[in-house]
Design a protein around this motif. Structure first.
Motif, PDB file in Angstrom:
ATOM      1  N   MET A   1      70.407  81.836  69.322  1.00 12.34           N
ATOM      2  CA  MET A   1      70.925  80.476  69.405  1.00 12.34           C
ATOM      3  C   MET A   1      69.758  79.513  69.608  1.00 12.34           C
ATOM      4  O   MET A   1      68.826  79.784  70.357  1.00 12.34           O
ATOM      5  CB  MET A   1      71.913  80.342  70.563  1.00 12.34           C
ATOM      6  CG  MET A   1      72.437  78.941  70.775  1.00 12.34           C
ATOM      7  SD  MET A   1      73.733  78.881  72.018  1.00 12.34           S
ATOM      8  CE  MET A   1      72.897  79.565  73.449  1.00 12.34           C
ATOM      9  N   VAL A   2      69.818  78.379  68.933  1.00  8.71           N
ATOM     10  CA  VAL A   2      68.774  77.366  69.029  1.00  8.71           C
ATOM     11  C   VAL A   2      69.313  76.176  69.804  1.00  8.71           C
ATOM     12  O   VAL A   2      70.359  75.619  69.457  1.00  8.71           O
ATOM     13  CB  VAL A   2      68.307  76.923  67.628  1.00  8.71           C
ATOM     14  CG1 VAL A   2      67.277  75.801  67.741  1.00  8.71           C
ATOM     15  CG2 VAL A   2      67.734  78.101  66.860  1.00  8.71           C
ATOM     16  N   HIS A   3      68.599  75.794  70.870  1.00  5.03           N
ATOM     17  CA  HIS A   3      69.018  74.671  71.696  1.00  5.03           C
ATOM     18  C   HIS A   3      68.165  73.453  71.331  1.00  5.03           C
ATOM     19  O   HIS A   3      66.934  73.493  71.418  1.00  5.03           O
ATOM     20  CB  HIS A   3      68.848  75.018  73.177  1.00  5.03           C
ATOM     21  CG  HIS A   3      69.313  73.917  74.090  1.00  5.03           C
ATOM     22  ND1 HIS A   3      68.982  73.877  75.437  1.00  5.03           N
ATOM     23  CD2 HIS A   3      70.073  72.798  73.874  1.00  5.03           C
ATOM     24  CE1 HIS A   3      69.525  72.802  75.991  1.00  5.03           C
ATOM     25  NE2 HIS A   3      70.182  72.129  75.057  1.00  5.03           N
ATOM     26  N   VAL A   4      68.814  72.355  70.965  1.00  4.94           N
ATOM     27  CA  VAL A   4      68.141  71.102  70.613  1.00  4.94           C
ATOM     28  C   VAL A   4      68.665  70.006  71.524  1.00  4.94           C
ATOM     29  O   VAL A   4      69.882  69.853  71.702  1.00  4.94           O
ATOM     30  CB  VAL A   4      68.387  70.709  69.143  1.00  4.94           C
ATOM     31  CG1 VAL A   4      67.637  69.417  68.806  1.00  4.94           C
ATOM     32  CG2 VAL A   4      67.973  71.832  68.200  1.00  4.94           C
ATOM     33  N   ALA A   5      67.749  69.231  72.101  1.00  8.12           N
ATOM     34  CA  ALA A   5      68.126  68.054  72.893  1.00  8.12           C
ATOM     35  C   ALA A   5      67.679  66.804  72.148  1.00  8.12           C
ATOM     36  O   ALA A   5      66.536  66.734  71.681  1.00  8.12           O
ATOM     37  CB  ALA A   5      67.489  68.102  74.282  1.00  8.12           C
ATOM     38  N   ILE A   6      68.562  65.827  72.035  1.00  4.71           N
ATOM     39  CA  ILE A   6      68.242  64.558  71.389  1.00  4.71           C
ATOM     40  C   ILE A   6      68.280  63.465  72.444  1.00  4.71           C
ATOM     41  O   ILE A   6      69.332  63.208  73.046  1.00  4.71           O
ATOM     42  CB  ILE A   6      69.226  64.240  70.249  1.00  4.71           C
ATOM     43  CG1 ILE A   6      69.161  65.322  69.177  1.00  4.71           C
ATOM     44  CG2 ILE A   6      68.930  62.868  69.654  1.00  4.71           C
ATOM     45  CD1 ILE A   6      70.145  65.116  68.033  1.00  4.71           C
ATOM     46  N   VAL A   7      67.145  62.822  72.681  1.00  4.87           N
ATOM     47  CA  VAL A   7      67.049  61.744  73.654  1.00  4.87           C
ATOM     48  C   VAL A   7      67.145  60.429  72.887  1.00  4.87           C
ATOM     49  O   VAL A   7      66.257  60.078  72.124  1.00  4.87           O
ATOM     50  CB  VAL A   7      65.723  61.813  74.443  1.00  4.87           C
ATOM     51  CG1 VAL A   7      65.688  60.707  75.499  1.00  4.87           C
ATOM     52  CG2 VAL A   7      65.552  63.183  75.078  1.00  4.87           C
ATOM     53  N   GLY A   8      68.247  59.723  73.101  1.00  2.00           N
ATOM     54  CA  GLY A   8      68.522  58.510  72.341  1.00  2.00           C
ATOM     55  C   GLY A   8      69.572  58.762  71.287  1.00  2.00           C
ATOM     56  O   GLY A   8      69.427  58.369  70.127  1.00  2.00           O
ATOM     57  N   ALA A   9      70.658  59.410  71.699  1.00  2.00           N
ATOM     58  CA  ALA A   9      71.657  59.890  70.742  1.00  2.00           C
ATOM     59  C   ALA A   9      72.571  58.803  70.196  1.00  2.00           C
ATOM     60  O   ALA A   9      73.278  59.031  69.221  1.00  2.00           O
ATOM     61  CB  ALA A   9      72.505  60.993  71.387  1.00  2.00           C
ATOM     62  N   TYR A  10      72.599  57.622  70.824  1.00  2.48           N
ATOM     63  CA  TYR A  10      73.455  56.543  70.324  1.00  2.48           C
ATOM     64  C   TYR A  10      72.822  55.787  69.151  1.00  2.48           C
ATOM     65  O   TYR A  10      73.517  55.106  68.400  1.00  2.48           O
ATOM     66  CB  TYR A  10      73.735  55.531  71.435  1.00  2.48           C
ATOM     67  CG  TYR A  10      74.875  55.873  72.363  1.00  2.48           C
ATOM     68  CD1 TYR A  10      76.017  56.535  71.912  1.00  2.48           C
ATOM     69  CD2 TYR A  10      74.822  55.503  73.705  1.00  2.48           C
ATOM     70  CE1 TYR A  10      77.067  56.820  72.770  1.00  2.48           C
ATOM     71  CE2 TYR A  10      75.867  55.772  74.578  1.00  2.48           C
ATOM     72  CZ  TYR A  10      76.988  56.431  74.112  1.00  2.48           C
ATOM     73  OH  TYR A  10      78.021  56.706  74.970  1.00  2.48           O
ATOM     74  N   GLY A  11      71.505  55.856  69.029  1.00  2.00           N
ATOM     75  CA  GLY A  11      70.812  55.083  68.009  1.00  2.00           C
ATOM     76  C   GLY A  11      70.970  55.673  66.624  1.00  2.00           C
ATOM     77  O   GLY A  11      71.413  56.817  66.440  1.00  2.00           O
ATOM     78  N   SER A  12      70.580  54.901  65.624  1.00  2.00           N
ATOM     79  CA  SER A  12      70.751  55.319  64.228  1.00  2.00           C
ATOM     80  C   SER A  12      69.981  56.595  63.919  1.00  2.00           C
ATOM     81  O   SER A  12      70.493  57.488  63.235  1.00  2.00           O
ATOM     82  CB  SER A  12      70.290  54.197  63.302  1.00  2.00           C
ATOM     83  OG  SER A  12      71.068  53.040  63.481  1.00  2.00           O
TER      84      SER A  12
END
Length: 505
Positions: A1-12
């Motif tokens: 399993m690959v874990h990805v975190a996105i910081v700033g998920a509301y932006g385009s």
């Protein structure tokens, strides 16, 4: 399993990366994020764990809340007034109600932002996806700490999509005076009598005429170069200068630099500027407007706790940082090209390349054809650039030629009351392919997509329909196509080569 975190998920850019990852999640099944196949590929749905992080309140991204969407909303009010005032067949220009302008803008923004938030929250309903409304900062390489809960995350990949903030110049005295930014103008229901504008890029080109037309502000704009749009043909910048001075009554001081600024006793601002010849003068006004662009929003992100070193070239064309191939930076945050559609495309590219990297495959570089629209002159005289300019074609060593047409050459612009402006076509002398287009005239913005198709598909100008649907402003394109075909015919006859085509076409 690959874990990805996105910081700033509301932006385009952030939401684009999330969408791409979820669309391609099945490709991650059976991987462990190190490019190796797992013996057991059954962990989590489709092999992806996705953590979406954003502390936005209300949230929705810069473009929706403070950028291109609300700005076009308010500019439209100024556009209607300007066009009525500009038409000498009409006796009185209508008054604009700033409170109504802001109220309608707020209503639209609320709807747009809610749509974006709902989309992100809907993603979090999917298996393996979590949304966290919190502030995240790095405490080590690819280790994130959430400010509110103290929780730590150690994802396989991090996508930084934190957008941008106003770039305040390091000008002596700037800390002693108040100033307004484009965000303040979007909310303005009252205006000063006079103002000084720092910066004459896209923000100033859009908001300057609005302040003048709707607010009646007596504006002085500081332009460092000889003209705006300095990277384009001189004629485009000169045309804008004429429009801003003559049509909007804006004073533009060219080849002028800000030296220092200070408050006045009556609550205004005094700026000392220096001309290119070394002479100085002081300008006083009621308000200072800081339209000096934006810079990546990286402060408070804790990058000093990582190997990441922001600066020129710190993010490559694959959207990976030079220091850590598992950290991707997209949109305004990477400082490469702060434009909405580019941010979205970079987000998609990051999502795709995370999948490639996790599978042990080569990441693919993101390259975009320049596609810029500035809603200058209240959107009545927008500037468009698609693909190559004459200068960039020459720098690339291309065998290309240029044809230019003035808007006043086509009667439709006169009949619509806006004969100002021009358009340029850059064409390959070898293949006839359309390499670039620039336009500054009424409705240039709505022609941008047509010309993007022509440029990105490399269409031969001889294959483009040259059929005018009179009286419509795309006649300027028909004229450019005809002139380019004529130029190609002349060139090919000179070398005895018609590329197998009938020269009459």
């Amino acid at each position: 399993m690959v874990h990805v975190a996105i910081v700033g998920a509301y932006g385009s850019a952030g939401v684009a990366a999330a969408d791409e990852l979820l669309d391609r999640a099945a490709e991650l099944e059976g991987t462990d994020g190190d490019g190796d196949e797992r013996a057991d590929g059954t962990d989590a749905a489709d092999g992806l764990e996705l953590t979406l992080i954003d502390d936005g309140d209300p949230g929705g991204g810069l473009c929706i809340l403070r950028g291109c969407m609300p700005s076009k909303d308010v500019l439209s009010a100024g556009q209607h007034r300007y066009q009525a005032r500009h038409d000498d067949r009409l006796e009185d220009a209508p008054a604009v109600d700033p409170e109504a302008v802001v109220a309608r803008k707020d209503e639209h923004v609320s709807t747009f932002a809610a749509h974006r938030r709902n989309h992100v929250h809907d993603l979090a309903e999917r298996e393996g996806v979590e949304f966290v409304h919190d502030t995240a900062r790095f405490v080590d390489d690819r280790v994130l700490e959430l400010e509110g809960s103290g929780r730590r995350l150690e994802p396989d990949y991090v996508v930084v999509a934190t957008g941008s903030v106003v770039n305040v110049p390091d000008l002596p005295g700037i800390e002693d005076v108040s100033f307004q930014t484009s965000a303040d103008v979007l909310d303005a229901t009252a205006f000063p009598d006079s103002g000084i504008v720092m910066g004459h890029g896209y923000v100033s080109l859009e908001f300057g005429p609005y302040l003048r037309e709707v607010g009646g502000v007596d504006l002085t704009v500081i332009e460092h170069d000889r003209r705006p749009l300095e990277d384009m043909d001189d004629a485009y910048g000169d045309a804008l200068l004429d429009l801003y001075r003559d049509h909007f009554g804006i004073e533009v001081l060219t080849e002028t630099d800000e030296k220092r600024v200070e408050p006045t006793e009556d609550g205004g601002v005094r700026m000392v500027v220096e001309r290119k010849d070394g002479t100085e003068r002081a300008i006083e006004a009621d308000e200072l407007y800081c339209f000096t662009g934006r810079r990546p929003n990286l402060e408070g992100l804790g990058l000093e706790n990582t190997r990441l070193e922001p600066g020129e070239g710190w993010v490559g064309s694959t959207m990976q940082t030079a220091s850590d191939e598992r950290v991707f930076v997209v949109g305004d945050a990477n400082g490469r090209e702060p434009i909405l559609h580019v941010a979205k495309e970079q987000g998609f590219a990051a999502g795709e390349n995370i999948v490639h990297h996790a599978r042990g495959e080569e990441c693919e570089p993101y390259a975009n054809v320049p596609h810029h629209v500035i809603f200058s002159g209240l959107g009545v005289y927008p500037f468009v650039r698609i693909g190559h300019t004459p200068a960039t074609a020459a720098e690339s060593g291309m065998d290309a030629f240029v044809v230019t047409r003035e808007a006043s050459s086509d009667g439709v612009f006169k009949s619509k009351g806006h004969p100002e402006g021009r358009a340029t076509l850059v064409v390959s002398a070898e293949t006839g392919a359309v390499l670039g287009y620039q336009g500054l005239h009424l409705h240039a913005d709505v022609m941008a997509k047509t010309m993007q198709v022509a440029v990105e598909m490399g269409l031969d100008v001889r294959d483009l329909p040259k059929r005018a649907y009179h009286p419509t402003t795309p006649e300027i394109l028909d004229g450019l196509f005809r002139e380019a075909c004529s130029e190609l015919e002349d060139r090919q006859q000179c070398v005895g080569d018609t590329d197998g085509r009938d020269p009459s076409l």
